[in-house]
Design a protein around this motif. Structure first.
Motif, short mmCIF file in Angstrom:
data_model
loop_
_atom_site.label_atom_id
_atom_site.label_comp_id
_atom_site.label_asym_id
_atom_site.label_seq_id
_atom_site.Cartn_x
_atom_site.Cartn_y
_atom_site.Cartn_z
N THR A 113 0.70 -1.23 0.04
CA THR A 113 0.13 0.40 -0.38
C THR A 113 0.80 0.88 0.32
OG1 THR A 113 0.00 -0.29 2.31
CG2 THR A 113 -1.60 -1.18 1.61
N LEU A 114 0.22 2.68 -0.74
CA LEU A 114 1.35 3.61 -0.20
C LEU A 114 1.06 3.92 0.52
CD1 LEU A 114 0.12 4.46 -4.27
CD2 LEU A 114 1.93 3.36 -3.59
N ILE A 115 0.33 4.19 1.45
CA ILE A 115 -0.09 4.40 2.74
C ILE A 115 -0.15 3.16 3.90
CG2 ILE A 115 -1.15 5.93 4.89
CD1 ILE A 115 -0.08 7.21 2.26
N ASN A 116 0.45 3.26 5.02
CA ASN A 116 0.78 2.66 5.87
C ASN A 116 -0.79 2.42 6.87
OD1 ASN A 116 3.45 2.05 5.77
ND2 ASN A 116 3.50 3.94 7.64
N ASP A 117 -1.04 1.46 6.98
CA ASP A 117 -2.83 1.75 7.92
C ASP A 117 -3.26 2.47 9.31
OD1 ASP A 117 -2.51 -0.94 6.17
OD2 ASP A 117 -2.55 -1.99 8.04
#
Length: 169
Positions: A113-117
């Motif tokens: 993913t491009l952004i962490n959870d």
């Protein structure tokens, strides 16, 4: 095992199934965006999803930077999910016949993913703020946000949100 329920109230982690979970549905078109964000929020608990939606929304998912349809849905969903536009469904196959075309879309999770959870909520709100007044420059729409210095160095805040690629965010 097939579970029929209101998807938006379903917590997948509590479903007693050992197999990978597949989400499949012909959903009310007015909650499509909510369901896509739900898929992101339940990211680790499903394998793939097949959803029939309004064609216009399916096109927004895959819209290009700088186009009128490029917006929050494109950016947030694109940071977490891959989508495959499978096929178009004409209105005349339904009774009663709707006034719009439908599309069948397959969703899978990005391997990276491009952004962490843990940053999802902030990212989603930041993108919503940026696109809330899409004709204004980012420096105006994100004025109240505490933007990290390294991000300020990477992005020209004199640009409008629809000019930034998902990777630039």
């Amino acid at each position: 095992k097939i579970i029929t329920s209101d998807l938006l109230t379903q917590v997948i982690a509590s479903v007693p199934i050992n197999n990978p979970i597949r989400v499949c549905g012909n959903i009310p078109y007015n909650i499509t965006t909510s369901i896509i964000f739900w898929l992101i929020e339940q990211f680790h608990f499903w394998e793939d999803a097949f959803i029939m939606m309004q064609k216009e929304v399916a096109k927004r998912l895959t819209s290009k930077v700088g186009t009128k349809s490029y917006g929050r849905l494109t950016v947030v969903a694109g940071a977490y999910l891959d989508f495959e536009y499978c096929f178009t469904i004409p209105p005349d196959v339904f009774i009663p016949k709707p006034k719009v075309e439908s599309a069948f879309v397959r969703f899978t999770k990005k391997k990276h993913t491009l952004i962490n959870d843990e940053k999802y909520t902030r990212f989603n709100k930041l993108v919503a703020s940026a696109f809330s007044q899409r004709r204004k420059m980012l420096r105006n729409t994100l004025k109240g946000w505490d933007i990290p210095i390294d991000l300020k160095e990477k992005i020209d805040f004199n640009r409008r949100p629809e000019t930034l690629t998902i990777k630039a965010v």
